[in-house]
Design an enzyme around this catalytic site. Sequence first.
Site, mmCIF file in Angstrom:
data_model
loop_
_atom_site.group_PDB
_atom_site.id
_atom_site.type_symbol
_atom_site.label_atom_id
_atom_site.label_comp_id
_atom_site.label_asym_id
_atom_site.label_seq_id
_atom_site.Cartn_x
_atom_site.Cartn_y
_atom_site.Cartn_z
ATOM 1 N N ASP A 132 12.413 72.195 9.600
ATOM 2 C CA ASP A 132 13.457 71.186 9.810
ATOM 3 C C ASP A 132 13.430 70.819 11.298
ATOM 4 N N ASP A 188 19.185 59.715 -7.612
ATOM 5 C CA ASP A 188 19.363 58.735 -8.696
ATOM 6 C C ASP A 188 19.457 57.302 -8.156
ATOM 7 N N GLU A 189 19.643 57.159 -6.829
ATOM 8 C CA GLU A 189 19.812 55.803 -6.273
ATOM 9 C C GLU A 189 18.555 54.951 -6.419
ATOM 10 N N TYR A 231 17.928 53.036 2.286
ATOM 11 C CA TYR A 231 17.784 54.451 1.920
ATOM 12 C C TYR A 231 17.117 54.602 0.556
ATOM 13 N N SER A 232 17.673 53.916 -0.460
ATOM 14 C CA SER A 232 17.131 54.136 -1.811
ATOM 15 C C SER A 232 15.724 53.563 -1.939
ATOM 16 N N ALA A 233 15.455 52.453 -1.202
ATOM 17 C CA ALA A 233 14.089 51.899 -1.249
ATOM 18 C C ALA A 233 13.099 52.875 -0.616
ATOM 19 N N SER A 234 13.538 53.563 0.459
ATOM 20 C CA SER A 234 12.613 54.524 1.089
ATOM 21 C C SER A 234 12.397 55.730 0.179
ATOM 22 N N LYS A 235 13.441 56.177 -0.529
ATOM 23 C CA LYS A 235 13.265 57.305 -1.449
ATOM 24 C C LYS A 235 12.400 56.876 -2.649
ATOM 25 N N PRO A 240 39.197 55.938 4.700
ATOM 26 C CA PRO A 240 38.619 54.614 4.446
ATOM 27 C C PRO A 240 37.990 54.527 3.050
ATOM 28 N N ARG A 256 30.852 48.238 1.626
ATOM 29 C CA ARG A 256 29.477 48.510 2.062
ATOM 30 C C ARG A 256 28.598 47.342 1.589
ATOM 31 N N GLY A 265 25.705 45.487 -0.161
ATOM 32 C CA GLY A 265 24.830 45.846 -1.292
ATOM 33 C C GLY A 265 25.312 47.064 -2.061
HETATM 34 P P1 NAD Z 1 21.046 66.013 4.816
HETATM 35 O O1 NAD Z 1 21.063 64.729 5.566
HETATM 36 O O2 NAD Z 1 22.277 66.852 4.789
HETATM 37 O O3 NAD Z 1 19.879 66.960 5.370
HETATM 38 C C1 NAD Z 1 18.599 66.480 5.656
HETATM 39 C C2 NAD Z 1 17.859 67.553 6.433
HETATM 40 O O4 NAD Z 1 16.537 67.055 6.713
HETATM 41 C C3 NAD Z 1 18.504 67.889 7.778
HETATM 42 O O5 NAD Z 1 18.526 69.276 7.976
HETATM 43 C C4 NAD Z 1 17.595 67.213 8.797
HETATM 44 O O6 NAD Z 1 17.589 67.862 10.050
HETATM 45 C C5 NAD Z 1 16.246 67.294 8.089
HETATM 46 N N1 NAD Z 1 15.323 66.235 8.549
HETATM 47 C C6 NAD Z 1 15.583 64.900 8.645
HETATM 48 N N2 NAD Z 1 14.510 64.270 9.131
HETATM 49 C C7 NAD Z 1 13.531 65.207 9.331
HETATM 50 C C8 NAD Z 1 12.207 65.161 9.824
HETATM 51 N N3 NAD Z 1 11.653 64.003 10.216
HETATM 52 N N4 NAD Z 1 11.500 66.309 9.888
HETATM 53 C C9 NAD Z 1 12.071 67.500 9.493
HETATM 54 N N5 NAD Z 1 13.331 67.599 9.035
HETATM 55 C C10 NAD Z 1 14.057 66.466 8.950
HETATM 56 O O7 NAD Z 1 20.558 65.642 3.349
HETATM 57 P P2 NAD Z 1 21.010 66.246 1.943
HETATM 58 O O8 NAD Z 1 22.213 65.523 1.475
HETATM 59 O O9 NAD Z 1 20.994 67.714 2.019
HETATM 60 O O10 NAD Z 1 19.785 65.755 1.034
HETATM 61 C C11 NAD Z 1 18.601 66.544 0.919
HETATM 62 C C12 NAD Z 1 17.630 65.827 -0.001
HETATM 63 O O11 NAD Z 1 18.227 65.644 -1.282
HETATM 64 C C13 NAD Z 1 17.236 64.427 0.481
HETATM 65 O O12 NAD Z 1 15.882 64.234 0.188
HETATM 66 C C14 NAD Z 1 18.106 63.492 -0.342
HETATM 67 O O13 NAD Z 1 17.482 62.252 -0.527
HETATM 68 C C15 NAD Z 1 18.222 64.269 -1.641
HETATM 69 N N6 NAD Z 1 19.446 64.023 -2.426
HETATM 70 C C16 NAD Z 1 20.683 64.114 -1.844
HETATM 71 C C17 NAD Z 1 21.830 63.954 -2.631
HETATM 72 C C18 NAD Z 1 23.222 64.079 -2.055
HETATM 73 O O14 NAD Z 1 24.194 63.831 -2.763
HETATM 74 N N7 NAD Z 1 23.386 64.475 -0.808
HETATM 75 C C19 NAD Z 1 21.694 63.685 -4.000
HETATM 76 C C20 NAD Z 1 20.408 63.580 -4.545
HETATM 77 C C21 NAD Z 1 19.290 63.770 -3.750
HETATM 78 O O1 DAU Z 2 23.584 59.430 -5.703
HETATM 79 C C1 DAU Z 2 22.961 60.325 -4.839
HETATM 80 C C2 DAU Z 2 23.212 59.915 -3.405
HETATM 81 O O2 DAU Z 2 24.575 60.221 -3.122
HETATM 82 C C3 DAU Z 2 22.292 60.620 -2.412
HETATM 83 O O3 DAU Z 2 20.959 60.227 -2.652
HETATM 84 C C4 DAU Z 2 22.667 60.256 -0.977
HETATM 85 O O4 DAU Z 2 21.871 60.998 -0.065
HETATM 86 C C5 DAU Z 2 24.130 60.619 -0.763
HETATM 87 O O5 DAU Z 2 24.522 60.210 0.530
HETATM 88 C C6 DAU Z 2 25.018 59.948 -1.816
HETATM 89 O O6 DAU Z 2 25.063 58.508 -1.610
HETATM 90 P P1 DAU Z 2 26.432 57.664 -1.739
HETATM 91 O O7 DAU Z 2 26.268 56.437 -0.950
HETATM 92 O O8 DAU Z 2 26.840 57.531 -3.165
HETATM 93 O O9 DAU Z 2 27.460 58.710 -1.039
HETATM 94 P P2 DAU Z 2 28.661 58.466 0.007
HETATM 95 O O10 DAU Z 2 29.384 59.762 0.115
HETATM 96 O O11 DAU Z 2 28.208 57.793 1.237
HETATM 97 O O12 DAU Z 2 29.599 57.444 -0.789
HETATM 98 C C7 DAU Z 2 30.149 57.774 -2.056
HETATM 99 C C8 DAU Z 2 30.962 56.571 -2.506
HETATM 100 O O13 DAU Z 2 32.114 56.434 -1.662
HETATM 101 C C9 DAU Z 2 30.221 55.237 -2.404
HETATM 102 O O14 DAU Z 2 30.629 54.401 -3.466
HETATM 103 C C10 DAU Z 2 30.710 54.650 -1.070
HETATM 104 C C11 DAU Z 2 32.132 55.176 -0.977
HETATM 105 N N1 DAU Z 2 32.644 55.456 0.399
HETATM 106 C C12 DAU Z 2 31.873 56.200 1.230
HETATM 107 C C13 DAU Z 2 32.314 56.501 2.502
HETATM 108 C C14 DAU Z 2 31.454 57.304 3.456
HETATM 109 C C15 DAU Z 2 33.902 55.022 0.765
HETATM 110 O O15 DAU Z 2 34.626 54.365 -0.019
HETATM 111 N N2 DAU Z 2 34.335 55.318 2.027
HETATM 112 C C16 DAU Z 2 33.588 56.024 2.919
HETATM 113 O O16 DAU Z 2 34.048 56.234 4.082
#
Ligand code: NAD
Ligand code: DAU
Length: 351
Positions: free
Chosen positions: A36, A133-134, A157-161, A212, A288, A290
């Site tokens: 990391d 799932d995005e 984000y989702s396009a990059s994933k 928010p 937000r 899109g």
């Molecule tokens: P996060 O942002 O909390 O953690 C990402 C980690 O990756 C961090 O520790 C960061 O330091 C490390 N990182 C980032 N860029 C890096 C690089 N260039 N080299 C090495 N390390 C790097 O993310 P998360 O929410 O724990 O998500 C983890 C994975 O799961 C991601 O691939 C995300 O797309 C996927 N995912 C997340 C969710 C969610 O709800 N959070 C849901 C489905 C899938």
């Molecule tokens: O579905 C999986 C994804 O879930 C992961 O791939 C992403 O890494 C993770 O960040 C998450 O994406 P979301 O955009 O769904 O999560 P977020 O917590 O940012 O937002 C959840 C919902 O809440 C979304 O509809 C946007 C809304 N939101 C978010 C924030 C930060 C608000 O209404 N207010 C806020 O301040």
Amino acid sequence: MATRKILITGGAGFIGSHVVRRMVNRYSDYHIYNLDNLTYAGNLENLRDVELKPNYSFIKEDIVDGEKMQSLFQKHNFDGVIHLAAESHVDRSISNPMDFIMTNIVGTVSLLNAAKANWKNFDGKLFYHVSTDEVYGSLGEEGFFTEETKYDPHSPYSASKASSDHLVRAYHDTYGLPIKISNCSNNYGANHFPEKLIPLAIHNIKNSKPIPVYGMGENVRDWLYVEDHASAIDLIFHKGKVGDTYNIGGFNEWKNIDLIHLLCKIMDQKLRRAEGTSAKLITYVKDRAGHDLRYAIDATKLNKELGWKPSLQFEEGLEKTVDWYLSNEEWLNHVTSGNYKNYYTEQYEKR
Ligand code: NAD
Ligand code: DAU
């Protein structure tokens, strides 16, 4: 028996730290290498309880650095990779897409190249890519995302994933690299960085600051407790079919505004505030760009083929999560000092 060497990328982040902890604690015959580069989202405080274990090592490197990845694979001869490192926050991808292209796409390819070049034959090797799932885009009122749903990402984000998923499959189809992919819904739980909805709302309610809510709060997300995601990853890593994709989700859909009302109720109880106090903080703000309307995962394949199901009901998980944040003030103070304040001002001040 020889030790199995497993590289976990992004292990200092939210989900990664739960996966690292699970693998270190459950598999004493594995050596877990957590790679990391500690971006704002990476935090070694998430791993204090495993850092001294003999089967754990931390490597601070950037996955985008292809030469470095090659030399690490040469040096350690990893048997498996669980790739979680990513830029993960949709709002940040809207303001700064390039970081997402670099880490999520280029970083994934540099790991794939290192695996392909150094794994002499692919016997017993595995590259497991953790995705979201995005990639499937947005649902209307009805239906679910299945493993067959066509990709239709909308945010940078989702396009990059989505690109990274396609590249992982391309390395399987073209070079025979043994891969698995999982696409999971929204996670919640301990160590979640407070840029995401649930921990941000907990932090703001605690400090009596506005919560928010984007648009009218009508968007729907399908929430899964982070330790249930970690258990699914463990199961797929060990028992899933090579080349296959698995959707992970809890059949647990919530409209954002309903979720926030539930959270306000729990917070009022935990903070011994009069009922209705936290809900007064709800503030509707500009939507937000899109913004996907609805996500909902069909996790039938994972349940039928591998027997996985989530362990917690949502209210129980949310209460556990609130308890964790209220008893880990130091963690929350650390991650919300410094750059977090600038981020918060940029995202929310003029919203
Ligand atoms: P996060 O942002 O909390 O953690 C990402 C980690 O990756 C961090 O520790 C960061 O330091 C490390 N990182 C980032 N860029 C890096 C690089 N260039 N080299 C090495 N390390 C790097 O993310 P998360 O929410 O724990 O998500 C983890 C994975 O799961 C991601 O691939 C995300 O797309 C996927 N995912 C997340 C969710 C969610 O709800 N959070 C849901 C489905 C899938
Ligand atoms: O579905 C999986 C994804 O879930 C992961 O791939 C992403 O890494 C993770 O960040 C998450 O994406 P979301 O955009 O769904 O999560 P977020 O917590 O940012 O937002 C959840 C919902 O809440 C979304 O509809 C946007 C809304 N939101 C978010 C924030 C930060 C608000 O209404 N207010 C806020 O301040």
